[in-house]
Design an enzyme around this catalytic site. Structure first.
Site, short mmCIF file in Angstrom:
data_model
loop_
_atom_site.label_atom_id
_atom_site.label_comp_id
_atom_site.label_asym_id
_atom_site.label_seq_id
_atom_site.Cartn_x
_atom_site.Cartn_y
_atom_site.Cartn_z
N HIS A 1 70.72 77.97 57.11
CA HIS A 1 70.85 79.29 56.47
C HIS A 1 72.29 79.53 56.02
O HIS A 1 72.71 80.68 55.87
CB HIS A 1 70.35 80.42 57.38
CG HIS A 1 68.86 80.45 57.52
ND1 HIS A 1 68.06 81.31 56.81
CD2 HIS A 1 68.01 79.69 58.26
CE1 HIS A 1 66.78 81.10 57.12
NE2 HIS A 1 66.72 80.11 57.99
N ASP B 1 73.30 77.77 53.23
CA ASP B 1 73.30 77.43 51.78
C ASP B 1 73.38 78.66 50.89
O ASP B 1 74.21 78.73 50.00
CB ASP B 1 72.09 76.53 51.42
CG ASP B 1 70.74 77.13 51.78
OD1 ASP B 1 70.70 78.13 52.53
OD2 ASP B 1 69.72 76.59 51.30
N GLY C 1 55.23 69.60 53.56
CA GLY C 1 55.30 70.93 54.18
C GLY C 1 55.82 70.93 55.60
O GLY C 1 55.65 71.91 56.32
N LEU D 1 60.67 68.49 55.60
CA LEU D 1 61.42 67.26 55.34
C LEU D 1 61.61 67.04 53.84
O LEU D 1 62.10 66.01 53.39
CB LEU D 1 60.71 66.06 55.98
CG LEU D 1 60.51 66.20 57.50
CD1 LEU D 1 59.71 65.04 58.05
CD2 LEU D 1 61.86 66.32 58.21
N SER D 2 61.24 68.05 53.08
CA SER D 2 61.52 68.11 51.65
C SER D 2 60.79 67.05 50.82
O SER D 2 61.38 66.34 50.02
CB SER D 2 63.03 68.04 51.40
OG SER D 2 63.29 68.66 50.16
N SER D 3 59.48 67.04 50.98
CA SER D 3 58.67 66.18 50.12
C SER D 3 58.75 66.67 48.67
O SER D 3 58.62 65.88 47.74
CB SER D 3 57.22 66.18 50.59
OG SER D 3 56.60 67.43 50.37
N SER D 4 58.99 67.95 48.48
CA SER D 4 59.05 68.48 47.11
C SER D 4 60.26 67.91 46.36
O SER D 4 60.12 67.45 45.22
CB SER D 4 59.07 70.02 47.12
OG SER D 4 60.16 70.53 47.83
N ASP E 1 68.27 70.34 49.08
CA ASP E 1 67.21 69.34 49.14
C ASP E 1 67.35 68.32 48.01
O ASP E 1 67.25 67.11 48.22
CB ASP E 1 65.84 70.00 49.06
CG ASP E 1 65.57 70.92 50.23
OD1 ASP E 1 66.38 70.92 51.17
OD2 ASP E 1 64.56 71.64 50.19
N TYR F 1 62.53 84.93 55.85
CA TYR F 1 63.60 84.31 55.06
C TYR F 1 64.24 85.35 54.15
O TYR F 1 65.46 85.50 54.10
CB TYR F 1 63.02 83.14 54.25
CG TYR F 1 64.00 82.48 53.29
CD1 TYR F 1 64.81 81.44 53.72
CD2 TYR F 1 64.12 82.91 51.98
CE1 TYR F 1 65.70 80.83 52.86
CE2 TYR F 1 65.01 82.31 51.10
CZ TYR F 1 65.79 81.27 51.54
OH TYR F 1 66.68 80.67 50.67
P1 ADP Z 1 58.37 70.34 51.82
O1 ADP Z 1 59.28 70.14 50.65
O2 ADP Z 1 59.07 70.88 53.02
O3 ADP Z 1 57.57 69.12 52.16
P2 ADP Z 1 57.19 72.19 50.00
O4 ADP Z 1 56.17 73.27 50.18
O5 ADP Z 1 58.50 72.55 49.43
O6 ADP Z 1 57.31 71.46 51.41
O7 ADP Z 1 56.59 71.06 49.06
C1 ADP Z 1 55.32 70.50 49.32
C2 ADP Z 1 54.53 70.42 48.04
O8 ADP Z 1 55.11 69.45 47.15
C3 ADP Z 1 53.11 69.96 48.25
O9 ADP Z 1 52.25 71.03 48.59
C4 ADP Z 1 52.77 69.36 46.88
O10 ADP Z 1 52.42 70.39 45.97
C5 ADP Z 1 54.09 68.78 46.44
N1 ADP Z 1 54.18 67.34 46.77
C6 ADP Z 1 55.07 66.75 47.58
N2 ADP Z 1 54.85 65.42 47.66
C7 ADP Z 1 53.79 65.15 46.88
C8 ADP Z 1 53.06 63.96 46.55
N3 ADP Z 1 53.38 62.78 47.06
N4 ADP Z 1 52.02 64.08 45.69
C9 ADP Z 1 51.70 65.28 45.17
N5 ADP Z 1 52.34 66.42 45.46
C10 ADP Z 1 53.36 66.38 46.31
MG MG Z 2 60.35 71.67 49.66
#
Ligand code: ADP
Ligand code: MG
Length: 385
Positions: A36, A38, A124, A127-130, A174, A226
């Site tokens: 928090h 950033d 979700g 770990l920042s998959s987005s 991220d 948040y």
């Molecule tokens: P986090 O970044 O913490 O994992 P977020 O809610 O910011 O969580 O992002 C998750 C979203 O990003 C998922 O619900 C999806 O819409 C998208 N996403 C991430 N990775 C993938 C993937 N490999 N394929 C499709 N969508 C993805």
């Molecule tokens: Mg994210």
């Protein structure tokens, strides 16, 4: 399950009946310390995980894009009209369309492309998959189009995709981590100037590891909380007559607190100011090669999030307390709070015992079984051979 790059490639071949032109990868991340801070124009210290998102891609002659993800097994198509403004492409493909949109907005001649996505980054979990998805797509398109976009400018562009196209209000951390991290290093990021510094963080060399435990606690009211933390911090900065809480130095904290009107505002302010100082202290220790000595700073960060910023929940407090009791050198929640992951600095040969102790504590309390992995600092976005 097979290797993530192989899955992306296989997905591409199956979706498009042709081989990809290449494969590009970008990592998930954890924030070692600096929570928090950033949006207070402060400091963060993320490092890239060995878990990655891989995009297999090939260019096409028209301004059309198709993306497949193993997440849903579906393909989504969009054309130049649909990325002319935010809102037309929704759902997970918005992260991909958003990158195309942001590149075009910035005047880059984005090549049309076919893309296939596979990922080892849990979605979700904080770990920042987005950002991993955005960074992998961005790197692929920059390479395929030979676009003139240096890495220093890429995080901002990926952030614009997420903020404006997807509509998720994230900071710059991220995307900076997914794009700019280096193996064996943490990324010291000044969120005001976007200046980065690669700080040696060679856990392996010192016989150490970071154990990441996903508490799997449901994110309760995280969005509203948040927004309210953010508003309190902005109010405090305003009352103190500074642009952001970053501008309150640690040695001026007592003075600042005396000028704030209520206990809650004082506590929130104290977290941000002390947390910024803990990031700086951690960086100094890492530069001096004293990795073990950051342990107490990690634990102090957790206490500050729990007691002053009030963003932890019982599951993460349990994981931290149990990890410390089982011999971790330091432990803290990482991420925005109200659930998410805990990280613990451990002697590498103790990682398993610490993880088992946390799992046992969860079982005793009837919490969902936590998942865990150990992580060494990996590299940012890159083309794969
Ligand atoms: P986090 O970044 O913490 O994992 P977020 O809610 O910011 O969580 O992002 C998750 C979203 O990003 C998922 O619900 C999806 O819409 C998208 N996403 C991430 N990775 C993938 C993937 N490999 N394929 C499709 N969508 C993805
Ligand atoms: Mg994210």
């Amino acid at each position: 399950m097979t290797d993530v790059a192989a899955r992306a490639e296989a997905g591409f071949r199956q979706a498009y009946a042709a081989p990809p032109a290449g494969r590009w990868a970008a990592p998930g991340r954890v924030n070692l310390i600096g929570e928090h801070t950033d949006y207070n124009d402060g400091f963060v210290l993320p490092f890239a995980l060995p878990l990655r998102t891989v995009v297999a891609a090939a260019p096409r002659p028209t301004e059309d894009w198709t993306v497949w993800s193993e997440l849903t097994g579906e393909t989504v198509d969009f054309d130049a009209d649909e990325v002319a403004a935010p809102g037309r492409v929704t759902g997970w493909a918005a992260y991909v369309a958003g990158v195309v949109w942001a590149l075009r907005e910035a005047g880059h001649p984005v090549p049309g492309a076919r893309l296939a996505v596979a990922s080892d980054v849990p979605l979700g979990a904080g770990l920042s998959s987005s950002a991993a998805l955005e960074a992998a797509v961005l790197t692929a398109l920059v390479d395929l189009g030979g676009l003139d976009l240096p890495a220093t400018l890429q995080p901002r562009l990926a952030q614009r995709a997420e903020n404006h196209y997807v509509g998720a209000p994230t900071g710059i951390m991220d995307q900076s981590a997914a794009i700019r991290c280096r193996a064996g290093h943490a990324l010291f990021l000044d969120c005001r100037t976007e200046q980065v510094d690669h700080v040696p963080f060679d856990l392996d060399h010192d016989g150490l590891a970071i154990l990441v435990i996903d508490s799997r606690a449901p994110h309760r009211h995280a969005d509203g909380e948040y927004a309210s933390r953010r508003a309190t911090c902005e109010k405090a900065a305003h009352l103190l007559g500074v642009p952001a809480l970053r501008d309150v130095p640690a040695d001026a904290l007592d003075d600042a607190l005396a000028r704030l009107p209520d206990d809650e505002t004082r506590r929130r302010t104290r977290h941000v100011v002390t947390e910024n100082q803990r990031v700086r202290d951690s960086v100094a220790l890492l530069r001096a090669g004293e990795i073990r000595r950051i342990g107490p700073l990690l634990t102090a960060s957790h206490a500050s999030m729990r007691d002053d910023f009030a963003i932890t929940v019982a599951e993460v407090d349990t994981a931290v307390d149990t990890a410390l009791a089982a011999g971790a050198l330091g432990a803290r929640m990482t991420g925005g709070g109200f659930g998410g992951c805990v990280l613990a600095l451990v002697e590498a040969d103790r990682a398993d015992a610490v993880g088992v102790a946390v799992a046992a504590a969860y079982a005793a309390r009837g919490y969902a079984t936590p998942t865990r992995f150990t992580a060494l600092p990996a590299a940012g976005a890159t083309r794969l051979a």
